[in-house]
Design an enzyme around this catalytic site. Structure first.
Site, PDB file in Angstrom:
ATOM      1  N   GLY A 242      26.397  40.822 -31.244  1.00 23.89           N
ATOM      2  CA  GLY A 242      25.061  40.265 -31.228  1.00 23.89           C
ATOM      3  C   GLY A 242      24.353  40.450 -32.518  1.00 23.89           C
ATOM      4  O   GLY A 242      23.119  39.951 -32.472  1.00 23.89           O
ATOM      5  N   GLU A 277      31.141  45.100 -30.967  1.00 27.44           N
ATOM      6  CA  GLU A 277      31.865  44.079 -30.825  1.00 27.44           C
ATOM      7  C   GLU A 277      31.252  42.710 -31.869  1.00 27.44           C
ATOM      8  O   GLU A 277      30.901  41.722 -31.060  1.00 27.44           O
ATOM      9  CB  GLU A 277      31.995  43.388 -29.647  1.00 27.44           C
ATOM     10  CG  GLU A 277      32.391  44.469 -28.763  1.00 27.44           C
ATOM     11  CD  GLU A 277      32.406  44.001 -27.113  1.00 27.44           C
ATOM     12  OE1 GLU A 277      31.510  42.977 -26.788  1.00 27.44           O
ATOM     13  OE2 GLU A 277      32.922  44.767 -26.257  1.00 27.44           O
ATOM     14  N   ARG A 280      29.526  36.785 -34.764  1.00 29.99           N
ATOM     15  CA  ARG A 280      28.792  36.091 -35.796  1.00 29.99           C
ATOM     16  C   ARG A 280      28.498  36.755 -37.116  1.00 29.99           C
ATOM     17  O   ARG A 280      28.825  36.290 -38.181  1.00 29.99           O
ATOM     18  CB  ARG A 280      27.628  35.815 -35.156  1.00 29.99           C
ATOM     19  CG  ARG A 280      26.786  35.022 -35.848  1.00 29.99           C
ATOM     20  CD  ARG A 280      25.010  34.987 -35.386  1.00 29.99           C
ATOM     21  NE  ARG A 280      25.148  34.672 -33.762  1.00 29.99           N
ATOM     22  CZ  ARG A 280      24.914  33.547 -33.024  1.00 29.99           C
ATOM     23  NH1 ARG A 280      25.030  32.573 -33.331  1.00 29.99           N
ATOM     24  NH2 ARG A 280      25.180  33.702 -31.673  1.00 29.99           N
ATOM     25  N   ARG A 317      26.232  23.499 -32.248  1.00 28.93           N
ATOM     26  CA  ARG A 317      25.169  24.480 -32.398  1.00 28.93           C
ATOM     27  C   ARG A 317      23.582  23.850 -32.433  1.00 28.93           C
ATOM     28  O   ARG A 317      22.602  24.208 -31.590  1.00 28.93           O
ATOM     29  CB  ARG A 317      25.203  25.578 -33.381  1.00 28.93           C
ATOM     30  CG  ARG A 317      26.357  26.402 -33.286  1.00 28.93           C
ATOM     31  CD  ARG A 317      26.585  27.577 -34.106  1.00 28.93           C
ATOM     32  NE  ARG A 317      25.646  28.511 -33.387  1.00 28.93           N
ATOM     33  CZ  ARG A 317      24.410  28.797 -33.864  1.00 28.93           C
ATOM     34  NH1 ARG A 317      24.160  28.202 -34.707  1.00 28.93           N
ATOM     35  NH2 ARG A 317      23.687  29.568 -33.320  1.00 28.93           N
ATOM     36  N   CYS A 346      28.489   9.200 -30.178  1.00 30.64           N
ATOM     37  CA  CYS A 346      27.447   8.380 -29.613  1.00 30.64           C
ATOM     38  C   CYS A 346      26.372   9.104 -28.609  1.00 30.64           C
ATOM     39  O   CYS A 346      26.427   8.796 -27.365  1.00 30.64           O
ATOM     40  CB  CYS A 346      28.233   7.303 -28.655  1.00 30.64           C
ATOM     41  SG  CYS A 346      29.282   8.381 -27.321  1.00 30.64           S
TER      42      CYS A 346
HETATM   43  N1  LLP Z   1      30.751  40.643 -26.802  1.00 25.23           N
HETATM   44  C1  LLP Z   1      30.579  40.066 -25.761  1.00 25.23           C
HETATM   45  C2  LLP Z   1      30.794  40.355 -24.568  1.00 25.23           C
HETATM   46  C3  LLP Z   1      30.029  38.620 -26.015  1.00 25.23           C
HETATM   47  O1  LLP Z   1      29.770  37.723 -25.016  1.00 25.23           O
HETATM   48  C4  LLP Z   1      29.787  37.916 -27.237  1.00 25.23           C
HETATM   49  C5  LLP Z   1      29.258  36.963 -27.708  1.00 25.23           C
HETATM   50  C6  LLP Z   1      30.117  38.833 -28.440  1.00 25.23           C
HETATM   51  C7  LLP Z   1      30.669  40.213 -28.207  1.00 25.23           C
HETATM   52  C8  LLP Z   1      29.798  38.676 -29.834  1.00 25.23           C
HETATM   53  O2  LLP Z   1      28.539  38.220 -30.023  1.00 25.23           O
HETATM   54  P1  LLP Z   1      27.946  37.851 -31.569  1.00 25.23           P
HETATM   55  O3  LLP Z   1      28.087  39.237 -32.233  1.00 25.23           O
HETATM   56  O4  LLP Z   1      28.838  36.850 -32.016  1.00 25.23           O
HETATM   57  O5  LLP Z   1      26.453  37.377 -31.517  1.00 25.23           O
HETATM   58  N2  LLP Z   1      27.731  29.909 -28.727  1.00 25.23           N
HETATM   59  C9  LLP Z   1      26.546  30.718 -29.230  1.00 25.23           C
HETATM   60  C10 LLP Z   1      26.847  32.220 -29.076  1.00 25.23           C
HETATM   61  C11 LLP Z   1      27.568  32.631 -27.756  1.00 25.23           C
HETATM   62  C12 LLP Z   1      27.931  34.181 -27.693  1.00 25.23           C
HETATM   63  C13 LLP Z   1      28.620  34.598 -26.586  1.00 25.23           C
HETATM   64  N3  LLP Z   1      29.080  36.048 -26.353  1.00 25.23           N
HETATM   65  C14 LLP Z   1      25.924  30.534 -30.322  1.00 25.23           C
HETATM   66  O6  LLP Z   1      26.608  29.641 -31.140  1.00 25.23           O
HETATM   67  O7  LLP Z   1      25.212  30.868 -30.943  1.00 25.23           O
END
Ligand code: LLP
Length: 416
Positions: A242, A277, A280, A317, A346
């Protein structure tokens, strides 16, 4: 301009590392995902540096970008993987990541997926409900194994971000509620094929304020204390992903060091290995979508449109989360105009920018949609009969095709 270091102008032309993007378009066609390997590595290293003093294990969250070459680049730096399905597990293993460096999340794992994870020998299965724990025990017992499990706690912390990517709130489906913990601990005492090894949380994505992590980590620490009190030997303490990145130069992300400063003192002396984890954070700014302007038009109210050959099928997004992505002309112009950059799909929500200044580029010229490396290609679709684009990876002056463009035959290959 968004300072991503690895995408910058040289002699008026946008380059990835030292490779001109117009030459990549010439060679591979458009739309094209272009990823800088050095950007991936540099983000990974800055994450590791920020948390260097903490016993930790970083598991790249493959869902952000599951291209095998992206996984491999990060694994070569030492990263493990966080996977969310059998398909992502398959990809991580295929990329050469050893099973003992893979952890598996997912609120709805099927028995087949649990079996796949257990037979592969993953480090941890992260469970999100009592019913899932029973399923893991059943499958493990059939296989004659004891499953190493972490429980994902829902800390009931509402992180301020887009409502579709907040996950640590009791309104959401994720994690095990505090009220259920007694029952969960009992299960571990009674079911012989489960071993409780870790506690886990993930409160959402693109979170700017470290205080949300602090609040949730405190709750997870309380659970650690209760678990230890009951005699569980907890080795892993997973704080999820996150961590934010900058999409909009007007809204720069909080540096990762600010998260480290707050979190390290909370967990460093707790006798656990902390798992992170990030998804992004490692990949978002490592890729752009290179797209060609097919047409320009101006309507009777004077609104200008650039119609390009990429769309929401490659980057959903903006449509799904109203997210900001910088769009740059690959060849610099002196004059700019205010326009919408839209795709060929479309749907009215098929846009990259609305009413934003952009270089006055002509039909046939190229644009780059920045920060497309996380949740871009992985969320792409064949809607409107679109072919998924090719992907290339750049490393200095070296270019590798990492995914071929789909073909019409592939669109119908599974149909009978
Ligand atoms: N760990 C778990 C359990 C998760 O569900 C996620 C993301 C991450 C780690 C990694 O999160 P990050 O570090 O990437 O923020 N499609 C959306 C984001 C969905 C995230 C889902 N889970 C977007 O484009 O913003």
């Amino acid at each position: 301009m968004l300072d991503t270091h690895f995408f910058s102008f040289s002699d008026g032309t946008l380059c990835c590392d030292s490779v001109r993007l117009d030459e990549l378009a010439q060679q591979f066609g458009t739309p094209l995902f272009v990823t800088s390997r050095q950007s991936l590595v540099s983000q990974y290293r800055s994450f590791e540096e920020a948390f260097a003093s903490l016993p930790h294990f970083t598991c790249y969250s493959v869902k952000a970008n599951f291209n095998l070459s992206v996984i491999r680049a990060l694994a070569q730096e030492g990263s493990g993987c966080d996977v969310n399905s059998g398909g992502e597990l398959y990809r991580a293993l295929k990329a050469g990541v050893p099973a003992e460096k893979i952890i598996m999340a997912g609120i709805g794992k099927s028995e087949a997926e649990i079996k796949y994870a257990l037979t592969s020998g993953v480090l941890l299965l992260k469970a999100e409900s009592v019913s899932e724990l029973r399923a893991i025990d059943r499958v493990a017992s059939r296989l004659g194994k004891v499953a190493s499990v972490a429980i994902r706690i829902n800390p009931n912390v509402t992180a301020e971000t887009h409502p579709y990517i907040t996950t640590g709130d009791s309104k959401e489906k994720f994690g095990i509620d505090e009220a259920e913990l007694g029952e969960v601990f009992n299960l571990f005492k009674t079911l012989p094929n489960l071993s409780l090894q870790g506690l886990d949380m993930h409160i959402g994505s693109q979170i700017f304020d470290p205080e949300y992590y602090v609040a949730a980590t405190q709750k997870l620490l309380d659970v650690l204390e209760s678990a230890r009190h009951l005699g569980f030997d907890i080795k892993w303490f997973d704080l999820g992903g996150g961590f934010p990145v900058t999409y909009d130069p007007q809204k720069p992300a909080t540096p990762i060091t600010k998260f480290a400063e707050k979190l390290i003192p909370m967990v460093e002396d707790k006798g656990v290995t902390v798992i992170f984890e990030p998804g992004r954070f490692l990949t978002a700014n490592a890729s752009v979508i290179l797209t060609r302007i097919l047409y320009r038009k101006r309507n009777h109210v004077g609104k200008e449109f650039f119609i390009v050959d990429a769309g929401m099928t490659e980057l959903i997004r903006p449509a799904l989360y109203q997210s900001h992505h910088e769009v740059l002309a690959v060849t610099r112009h002196d004059k700019s105009i205010v326009a919408d950059v839209v795709g060929p799909i479309c749907e009215s929500s098929d846009f990259f920018t609305r009413q934003r200044a952009i270089d006055d580029a002509a039909e046939g010229e190229l644009l780059a949609v920045l920060s497309s490396g996380a949740y871009g290609a992985v969320m792409s679709s064949n809607y409107n009969g679109r072919l998924r684009p090719a992907e290339v990876m750049v490393d200095g002056d070296e270019v590798t095709l990492t995914r071929r463009r789909e073909t019409y035959e592939q669109l119908v290959q599974n149909e009978l």
